[in-house]
Design a protein around this motif. Sequence first.
Motif, mmCIF file in Angstrom:
data_model
loop_
_atom_site.group_PDB
_atom_site.id
_atom_site.type_symbol
_atom_site.label_atom_id
_atom_site.label_comp_id
_atom_site.label_asym_id
_atom_site.label_seq_id
_atom_site.Cartn_x
_atom_site.Cartn_y
_atom_site.Cartn_z
ATOM 1 N N UNK A 132 -18.787 -7.557 -1.506
ATOM 2 C CA UNK A 132 -18.128 -6.357 -0.982
ATOM 3 C C UNK A 132 -16.667 -6.730 -0.683
ATOM 4 N N UNK A 133 -15.697 -5.997 -1.264
ATOM 5 C CA UNK A 133 -14.290 -6.434 -1.215
ATOM 6 C C UNK A 133 -13.721 -6.724 0.169
ATOM 7 N N UNK A 134 -13.952 -5.867 1.165
ATOM 8 C CA UNK A 134 -13.358 -6.155 2.468
ATOM 9 C C UNK A 134 -14.039 -7.355 3.132
ATOM 10 N N UNK A 135 -15.304 -7.596 2.807
ATOM 11 C CA UNK A 135 -15.988 -8.776 3.337
ATOM 12 C C UNK A 135 -15.501 -10.039 2.641
ATOM 13 N N UNK A 136 -15.151 -9.922 1.363
ATOM 14 C CA UNK A 136 -14.599 -11.054 0.606
ATOM 15 C C UNK A 136 -13.317 -11.554 1.273
ATOM 16 N N UNK A 137 -12.497 -10.633 1.781
ATOM 17 C CA UNK A 137 -11.263 -11.019 2.468
ATOM 18 C C UNK A 137 -11.584 -11.953 3.630
ATOM 19 N N UNK A 138 -12.594 -11.614 4.402
ATOM 20 C CA UNK A 138 -12.972 -12.426 5.563
ATOM 21 C C UNK A 138 -13.563 -13.761 5.118
ATOM 22 N N UNK A 139 -14.447 -13.741 4.135
ATOM 23 C CA UNK A 139 -15.060 -14.988 3.655
ATOM 24 C C UNK A 139 -14.006 -15.918 3.059
ATOM 25 N N UNK A 140 -13.062 -15.360 2.300
ATOM 26 C CA UNK A 140 -11.978 -16.184 1.763
ATOM 27 C C UNK A 140 -11.122 -16.752 2.892
ATOM 28 N N UNK A 141 -10.908 -15.969 3.935
ATOM 29 C CA UNK A 141 -10.157 -16.455 5.090
ATOM 30 C C UNK A 141 -10.873 -17.588 5.801
ATOM 31 N N UNK A 142 -12.188 -17.473 5.925
ATOM 32 C CA UNK A 142 -12.971 -18.562 6.528
ATOM 33 C C UNK A 142 -12.846 -19.829 5.691
ATOM 34 N N UNK A 143 -12.929 -19.681 4.380
ATOM 35 C CA UNK A 143 -12.803 -20.842 3.491
ATOM 36 C C UNK A 143 -11.432 -21.485 3.646
ATOM 37 N N UNK A 144 -10.400 -20.657 3.840
ATOM 38 C CA UNK A 144 -9.029 -21.163 3.952
ATOM 39 C C UNK A 144 -8.729 -21.744 5.327
ATOM 40 N N UNK A 145 -9.642 -21.579 6.272
ATOM 41 C CA UNK A 145 -9.442 -22.175 7.587
ATOM 42 C C UNK A 145 -9.214 -21.196 8.716
ATOM 43 N N UNK A 146 -9.202 -19.907 8.434
ATOM 44 C CA UNK A 146 -9.079 -18.935 9.518
ATOM 45 C C UNK A 146 -8.324 -17.690 9.109
ATOM 46 N N UNK A 147 -8.376 -16.724 9.996
ATOM 47 C CA UNK A 147 -7.719 -15.436 9.785
ATOM 48 C C UNK A 147 -6.952 -15.062 11.042
ATOM 49 N N UNK A 148 -5.984 -14.150 10.908
ATOM 50 C CA UNK A 148 -5.360 -13.636 12.131
ATOM 51 C C UNK A 148 -6.383 -12.818 12.909
ATOM 52 N N UNK A 149 -6.173 -12.593 14.193
ATOM 53 C CA UNK A 149 -7.158 -11.859 14.993
ATOM 54 C C UNK A 149 -7.377 -10.425 14.515
ATOM 55 N N UNK A 150 -6.336 -9.799 13.950
ATOM 56 C CA UNK A 150 -6.436 -8.433 13.442
ATOM 57 C C UNK A 150 -6.051 -8.443 11.975
ATOM 58 N N UNK A 151 -6.917 -7.868 11.155
ATOM 59 C CA UNK A 151 -6.690 -7.773 9.706
ATOM 60 C C UNK A 151 -6.754 -6.295 9.338
ATOM 61 N N UNK A 152 -5.900 -5.859 8.430
ATOM 62 C CA UNK A 152 -6.003 -4.491 7.925
ATOM 63 C C UNK A 152 -6.416 -4.532 6.461
#
Length: 156
Positions: A132-152
């Motif tokens: 699912x595309x918006x979930x892929x964004x989060x999973x890719x962020x986890x793989x890269x080491x993290x995400x900002x607290x708020x994502x659009x």
Amino acid sequence: MTDRFRLVPAAYVVLRRQDKGGDEVLLQLRANTGYRDGYWATGAAGHVEADESVLAAAVREAAEELDLVIAEADLEPVCAMHRTHGNGRPVDERVDFFFTCRHWTGEPRRVEQHKAADLRWFRLDALPERVVPHERVVLDGLRAGGLPPIVTYGFP
């Protein structure tokens, strides 16, 4: 209260484990839901109900979808995602709260078999193509080491 303020909240639980091959996440293959069927998605996710906290929703969804007991204290916040389909429909204006979890009681299994065709562990660096595309964004962020607290997602 005016109808102009509408946002559908949801809780997502990304189960993680360390395996010989690396960091893995549990995904389910969506089926018969009417949304992104045939795509892999977070192991447990769903809407926050009225009078329910997002933490309680995450715990409830893990129990309902995977037959797991999770303590709220074991949910690690990843990010909040504000997303839109850009079609003006209130049901498509969302705020998603993503958590990871490494501790739970029970063995994950497909409880809602009519909504999930499969359930599998995938390495974060070897995810299936159709996520699912918006979930892929989060999973890719986890793989890269993290995400900002708020994502659009979905906004111009």
